[in-house]
Design a protein around this motif. Structure first.
Motif, PDB file in Angstrom:
ATOM      1  N   LEU A  22       1.060  -1.179   0.306  1.00 49.53           N
ATOM      2  CA  LEU A  22      -0.097  -0.241  -0.291  1.00 49.53           C
ATOM      3  C   LEU A  22       0.683   1.417  -0.173  1.00 49.53           C
ATOM      4  O   LEU A  22       1.824   1.511   0.848  1.00 49.53           O
ATOM      5  CB  LEU A  22      -0.427   0.056   0.801  1.00 49.53           C
ATOM      6  N   ALA A  23       0.180   2.460  -0.708  1.00 51.37           N
ATOM      7  CA  ALA A  23       1.152   3.779  -0.654  1.00 51.37           C
ATOM      8  C   ALA A  23       0.152   4.541  -0.667  1.00 51.37           C
ATOM      9  O   ALA A  23      -0.667   4.442  -1.482  1.00 51.37           O
ATOM     10  CB  ALA A  23       1.762   3.490  -1.889  1.00 51.37           C
ATOM     11  N   VAL A  24       0.366   5.862  -0.003  1.00 49.32           N
ATOM     12  CA  VAL A  24      -1.058   6.786  -0.023  1.00 49.32           C
ATOM     13  C   VAL A  24       0.026   8.129  -0.893  1.00 49.32           C
ATOM     14  O   VAL A  24       0.849   8.497  -0.825  1.00 49.32           O
ATOM     15  CB  VAL A  24      -1.017   7.230   1.522  1.00 49.32           C
ATOM     16  N   VAL A  25      -1.229   8.865  -1.863  1.00 50.94           N
ATOM     17  CA  VAL A  25      -0.481   9.559  -2.300  1.00 50.94           C
ATOM     18  C   VAL A  25      -1.366  10.876  -2.197  1.00 50.94           C
ATOM     19  O   VAL A  25      -2.745  10.503  -2.293  1.00 50.94           O
ATOM     20  CB  VAL A  25      -0.267   9.795  -4.080  1.00 50.94           C
ATOM     21  N   GLY A  60      -0.549   6.544 -10.106  1.00 52.54           N
ATOM     22  CA  GLY A  60      -0.497   4.960 -11.250  1.00 52.54           C
ATOM     23  C   GLY A  60       0.693   4.962 -11.775  1.00 52.54           C
ATOM     24  O   GLY A  60       0.670   4.109 -11.933  1.00 52.54           O
ATOM     25  N   GLY A  61       1.510   6.029 -11.423  1.00 54.03           N
ATOM     26  CA  GLY A  61       3.106   4.994 -11.795  1.00 54.03           C
ATOM     27  C   GLY A  61       3.242   4.627 -11.180  1.00 54.03           C
ATOM     28  O   GLY A  61       3.975   2.562 -11.174  1.00 54.03           O
ATOM     29  N   LEU A  62       3.451   4.785  -9.552  1.00 58.68           N
ATOM     30  CA  LEU A  62       3.367   3.542  -8.410  1.00 58.68           C
ATOM     31  C   LEU A  62       2.345   1.971  -8.303  1.00 58.68           C
ATOM     32  O   LEU A  62       2.888   1.266  -8.401  1.00 58.68           O
ATOM     33  CB  LEU A  62       2.590   4.244  -7.242  1.00 58.68           C
ATOM     34  N   ALA A  63       1.645   2.242  -9.198  1.00 56.42           N
ATOM     35  CA  ALA A  63       0.633   1.241  -9.901  1.00 56.42           C
ATOM     36  C   ALA A  63       0.951   0.054 -10.489  1.00 56.42           C
ATOM     37  O   ALA A  63       1.617  -0.751 -10.842  1.00 56.42           O
ATOM     38  CB  ALA A  63      -0.701   1.909 -10.097  1.00 56.42           C
ATOM     39  N   ARG A  68      -0.208  -0.541  -4.146  1.00 54.10           N
ATOM     40  CA  ARG A  68      -1.591  -0.772  -4.527  1.00 54.10           C
ATOM     41  C   ARG A  68      -1.464   0.971  -3.869  1.00 54.10           C
ATOM     42  O   ARG A  68      -1.934   1.262  -3.247  1.00 54.10           O
ATOM     43  CB  ARG A  68      -1.992  -1.343  -3.459  1.00 54.10           C
ATOM     44  N   PRO A  69      -1.878   2.292  -4.951  1.00 51.10           N
ATOM     45  CA  PRO A  69      -2.006   3.381  -4.330  1.00 51.10           C
ATOM     46  C   PRO A  69      -3.180   3.827  -3.899  1.00 51.10           C
ATOM     47  O   PRO A  69      -4.257   3.542  -4.360  1.00 51.10           O
ATOM     48  CB  PRO A  69      -1.349   4.039  -5.688  1.00 51.10           C
ATOM     49  N   GLY A  97      -6.080   1.305  -8.766  1.00 55.44           N
ATOM     50  CA  GLY A  97      -5.808   2.387  -7.229  1.00 55.44           C
ATOM     51  C   GLY A  97      -7.305   2.028  -7.353  1.00 55.44           C
ATOM     52  O   GLY A  97      -8.342   2.243  -7.545  1.00 55.44           O
ATOM     53  N   VAL A  98      -7.182   3.120  -5.767  1.00 54.11           N
ATOM     54  CA  VAL A  98      -7.846   3.031  -4.973  1.00 54.11           C
ATOM     55  C   VAL A  98      -8.224   5.055  -4.749  1.00 54.11           C
ATOM     56  O   VAL A  98      -7.157   5.997  -4.338  1.00 54.11           O
ATOM     57  CB  VAL A  98      -8.077   2.902  -3.431  1.00 54.11           C
ATOM     58  N   LEU A  99      -8.648   5.587  -5.689  1.00 55.70           N
ATOM     59  CA  LEU A  99      -9.608   7.283  -5.496  1.00 55.70           C
ATOM     60  C   LEU A  99      -9.790   7.605  -4.043  1.00 55.70           C
ATOM     61  O   LEU A  99     -11.315   6.889  -4.102  1.00 55.70           O
ATOM     62  CB  LEU A  99     -10.033   7.816  -6.737  1.00 55.70           C
ATOM     63  N   VAL A 100     -10.046   8.095  -3.260  1.00 52.85           N
ATOM     64  CA  VAL A 100     -10.869   8.465  -1.749  1.00 52.85           C
ATOM     65  C   VAL A 100     -10.747   9.761  -2.305  1.00 52.85           C
ATOM     66  O   VAL A 100      -9.979  10.542  -1.931  1.00 52.85           O
ATOM     67  CB  VAL A 100      -9.868   7.989  -0.230  1.00 52.85           C
ATOM     68  N   SER A 101     -11.894  10.388  -1.670  1.00 56.55           N
ATOM     69  CA  SER A 101     -12.621  11.536  -1.587  1.00 56.55           C
ATOM     70  C   SER A 101     -12.347  12.425  -0.637  1.00 56.55           C
ATOM     71  O   SER A 101     -13.037  11.330   0.583  1.00 56.55           O
ATOM     72  CB  SER A 101     -13.833  12.447  -2.594  1.00 56.55           C
TER      73      SER A 101
END
Length: 303
Positions: A22-25, A60-63, A68-69, A97-101
């Motif tokens: 897991l990575a958080v951006v 996207g690059g981390l993916a 798992r961004p 990836g997971v977009l969290v708004s």
């Protein structure tokens, strides 16, 4: 009770300790909450500054490297502003990836129209393969976030909001659940709209379905509900009115039916006020919902 956004910080920080993939951006928003996690995992908590297109590109690059961004900011800056990057860096590149708004449709009215995104889910509907979760309570947000983090390389959007139902419901990230059963029609309440829908339909002979996950749309649940009720469906969504109307129509293509989409109107409300005032202005408070649901279902209810 903590907010969905606070729960996102806590559950994601713990997940970073447990899952090396897991990575958080981030793009400044919510960065303070992730500072402890960044100190523990400086290579997997990345703040790109106020650069939303770069935010998506880095995700996207981390993916592409196998991570798992988890990409996060306000909905208007996560989906609308960098939409081309979402389309290309995840969709075209075939990454997940997971977009969290945060912020929802008008959770922070003082921020103005730049911080409002009632069209986010409709915009994602133009792309293929996105799962969309709309939790209605912080407990549900935690469950759906964990589901999203473990969803292989899928593309997932988790729409968090300040709006919340009083109590959580069991969610599995797959299907709608039946909250009430009736015979005069079906109301689908999405995420934080459930409490207002239940108040608006109190005493009415209506089926109420709860939808904390809207994509994929649970065709089977709607078909079962309509088979036991009148073929009239009202969709109550905390974003652009009618967003799921096509999905509901497709689910019921085999039977004559009527669908009404209730949600946020297209007209901009320039007197920003409070979140509650926006709900009332869009007819999403219990009184507004009751009036519009009854008006739509009245022809069927009369039979």
């Amino acid at each position: 009770m903590d907010t969905m956004r606070e729960r996102f910080i806590s559950v994601t920080s713990r997940q970073l300790d447990e899952d090396p993939r897991l990575a958080v951006v981030l793009a400044e928003i919510t960065m303070d909450g992730f500072l402890p996690a960044q100190r523990r995992h400086p290579d997997r908590v990345v703040n790109v500054g106020i650069r939303e297109q770069l935010l998506i590109g880095v995700g996207g690059g981390l993916a592409l490297t196998g991570l798992r961004p988890v990409v996060h900011t306000f909905a208007s800056f996560l989906v609308e502003r960098p939409f081309e990057q979402v389309k290309l860096d995840f969709g075209h590149q075939g990454t997940g990836g997971v977009l969290v708004s945060a912020g929802g449709s008008y959770d922070w009215p003082a921020g103005g129209f730049t911080h409002m995104a009632p069209g986010d889910v409709a915009l994602l509907d133009t792309l293929d393969g996105w799962t969309v979760h709309v939790p209605g309570h912080p407990d549900e947000a935690e469950a759906l976030l964990r589901h999203a983090y473990s969803a292989g390389d899928d593309k997932v959007y988790v729409r968090l909001s300040q709006q919340s139902n009083a109590a959580p419901r069991a969610v599995d990230g797959l299907r709608f659940t039946t909250v009430r059963e009736g015979r005069a029609g079906v109301v689908v309440a999405v995420g934080p709209m459930l409490d207002n829908v239940l108040a608006a339909t109190e005493g009415a002979d209506l089926t109420v379905l709860y939808a904390p996950t809207v994509r994929p749309f649970d065709d089977a649940a709607v078909r079962r509900a309509v088979a036991r009720s009148a073929p009239a469906v009202v969709l109550v969504e905390p974003y652009l009115a009618g967003t799921s109307a096509a999905a509901a129509g497709s689910a019921l293509a085999h039977v004559p039916h009527r669908v009404r989409g209730l949600g946020v109107g297209r007209a901009e409300l320039r007197r920003y006020g409070t979140m509650e005032e926006h709900l009332a202005a869009h007819g999403l408070d219990p009184a507004g919902l009751r009036e519009r649901i009854n008006a739509f279902l009245a022809p069927d209810a009369a039979h």
